[in-house]
Design an enzyme around this catalytic site. Structure first.
Site, mmCIF file in Angstrom:
data_model
loop_
_atom_site.group_PDB
_atom_site.id
_atom_site.type_symbol
_atom_site.label_atom_id
_atom_site.label_comp_id
_atom_site.label_asym_id
_atom_site.label_seq_id
_atom_site.Cartn_x
_atom_site.Cartn_y
_atom_site.Cartn_z
ATOM 1 N N PRO A 293 -24.475 22.781 -43.949
ATOM 2 C CG PRO A 293 -24.656 20.605 -44.256
ATOM 3 C CD PRO A 293 -23.916 21.705 -44.485
ATOM 4 C CG ASP A 466 -20.579 21.207 -41.295
ATOM 5 O OD1 ASP A 466 -21.525 20.597 -41.848
ATOM 6 O OD2 ASP A 466 -19.800 21.753 -41.887
ATOM 7 C CG HIS A 467 -26.425 17.558 -38.960
ATOM 8 N ND1 HIS A 467 -25.941 16.129 -38.492
ATOM 9 C CD2 HIS A 467 -27.595 17.669 -38.424
ATOM 10 C CE1 HIS A 467 -26.915 15.720 -37.789
ATOM 11 N NE2 HIS A 467 -28.052 16.579 -37.697
ATOM 12 N NE ARG A 468 -20.320 19.846 -44.544
ATOM 13 C CZ ARG A 468 -19.817 21.045 -45.442
ATOM 14 N NH1 ARG A 468 -19.568 20.614 -46.596
ATOM 15 N NH2 ARG A 468 -19.396 21.971 -44.797
ATOM 16 C CB CYS A 470 -20.535 15.443 -35.187
ATOM 17 S SG CYS A 470 -21.218 16.723 -34.726
#
Length: 496
Positions: A293, A466-468, A470
């Site tokens: 994501p 990758d928004h997972r 940070c």
């Protein structure tokens, strides 16, 4: 006494399971030495030469240029012990009599015995000599009184077989020098490849094509080389001839009535196989888009001072420093402050793994597609060392000589798409990394500098992450630090 041994496509490492034959380096009847490269193959990682662990006379080759083979498939057979008879052909070594060396067949090589075939890992040479075993030669299908064909006749049939397969027939192993087909099930090549036999029934002799690229182009687009008239010397078929056939209107299969006008030919769609480097890139990008994501943030920065600092470094003497190296040095300093972006996500374990070293990948465009070489331990390198390593890897990429180790293991990627004359981009993250920094072109733009409007060298920086791993605050802090170093290179002095 000579013994015929089979050499199979070895384990190529890095999880690779197949390779495409690019160019044969030996022919049937050639004498090869131990560890001599015999074929050049292209994997999803790089183009490599495969060395043969046996020394002797080549008696058969398997697969044509452009053919994909799985690991463990036969490549060549070598008559070991026949090299001292340098001029001898395989027909001599396979003549009648119980003392003749055995010819390998698939049933012997695949059943019962678990001995090593002598395969080697590409680029690492051979180990101890492989255990060798005799194999039972299948009973000849022709009468015993039939004389063995000469090496010249066998070579002619091999060339004819290659030509037939190049024009669209199914792939079959090249005819061995003793005149018999090394088919896996013991049947003749004619029985296995009826399409090839039918295509060549009315045409004798090989197709006048020298370049493997011309054959590959014709094969990919379904062009029958035997239907073309070559424009080269002595009727040689050139690439232009194949391209001319691609753009020519198709001829109807059945003749229309004399009074009816021929129907216009429908345009034919071009089909480009997704394999080799391009196929690997497609798989990785699809996986990245499917699993990660991602989000992107960007900022414009005044690079005037960075360009001036680089000019001063290069004016001081010594090796020239590249702009990419300075940006890489800024990246490693930013990753030290924001280690969340130098990480990977293990989905099944539901863990973020923060990596201790920065192995910096950088996008390089080549004739074979986009590749991402990796500078190992970039965080420990100076700008001068980074410049040299970027130059070395870029040249190797253009030559197709990158090793699998040089194309894997990256933890963060720097993408300088400004070389294509564009300002910005939202690139796809190089899976399984967590972020990629994009750098646009540096061009003069109006900019407010010290309270006044001025013309400055401006660059757009973008960070896809990758928004997972940070949130936006961390990603924004990383990108802002990079922009500050671009605008004021003296900020880097704190990390030196």
């Amino acid at each position: 006494m000579a013994q015929v041994l089979e050499f199979k496509l070895p384990d190529l490492g890095e999880g690779l399971t197949e390779a495409e034959i690019v160019r044969w380096l030996v022919s049937v009847g050639d004498v090869v030495a131990i560890d001599q490269p015999v074929v050049e193959v292209e994997t999803a990682k790089a183009m490599v030469e495969v060395p043969c662990p046996y020394g002797g006379v080549v008696t058969a080759r398997f697969g044509e240029e452009g053919t994909e083979l799985p690991v463990g498939a036969p490549l060549i057979t070598v008559a070991v012990g026949a090299a001292e008879a340098a001029g001898a052909d395989a027909s001599t070594s396979s003549g009648g009599g119980a003392a003749s060396p055995a010819k390998p067949d698939a049933s012997a090589s695949s059943g019962g015995s678990a001995e090593s075939s002598g395969n080697v890992l590409v680029g690492y040479g051979t180990g101890a000599p492989a255990a060798r075993r005799r194999r039972i030669r299948p009973a000849p299908s022709a009468p015993a009184a039939t004389p063995a064909p000469t090496a010249a006749a066998a070579s002619g049939r091999a060339r004819a077989g290659r030509a037939g397969r190049s024009s669209g027939g199914p792939t079959a192993p090249v005819t061995a020098a003793n005149g018999t087909s090394p088919a896996a099930n013991g049947t003749s090549a004619a029985a296995q490849t009826p399409a090839t036999g039918a295509a060549t029934a009315g045409h004798s002799g090989p197709v006048a094509v020298i370049s493997p690229l011309v054959r590959k182009l014709a094969r990919e687009h379904g062009v029958d080389l035997r239907a073309l008239t070559g424009s080269g010397p002595d009727g040689l078929i050139l690439r232009a001839d194949v391209e001319r056939a691609l753009h020519a209107p198709e001829t109807p299969i059945t003749e229309a009535p004399a009074t009816a006008a021929p129907a216009p030919a429908a345009p034919r769609a071009e089909r480009v196989p997704l394999r080799g480097v391009r196929g690997a890139v497609a798989d990785k990008l699809s996986r990245s888009r499917r699993e990660i994501p991602d989000a992107t943030c960007w900022v414009d920065a005044d690079a005037t001072e960075l360009m001036a600092a680089r000019a001063a470094m290069n004016a001081a003497g010594g090796p020239k420093i590249s702009l990419l190296a300075l940006l890489a040095r800024i990246c490693t300093a930013a990753l030290e402050r924001h280690p969340e972006l130098n990480s990977t996500v293990e989905t099944e374990a539901r863990e973020i793994v923060r990596l201790p070293a920065v192995h910096l990948g950088f996008a390089a465009q080549t004739d074979r597609g986009l590749v991402v070489p990796v500078v190992k331990d970039a965080h420990n390198r100076s700008a001068e060392s980074l410049t040299a390593e970027f130059a070395r890897l870029t040249e190797a990429a253009r030559q197709g000589a990158l090793t699998p180790a040089e194309l894997t293991g990256g933890t963060f990627t720097l993408n300088n798409y400004g070389v294509f004359g564009v300002d910005g981009s939202t690139p796809i993250i190089n899976h399984p990394e967590a972020a990629m920094l994009g750098v646009g072109r540096i061009i003069p733009k109006p900019w407010v500098h010290q309270g006044e409007l001025a013309v400055r060298q401006v660059v757009q920086l973008s960070l896809t992450f990758d928004h997972r791993v940070c949130d936006g605050g961390t990603a924004g802090g990383f990108l802002r630090y990079v922009a500050d170093c671009v605008e004021h290179p003296s900020v880097l002095l704190r990390t030196l």
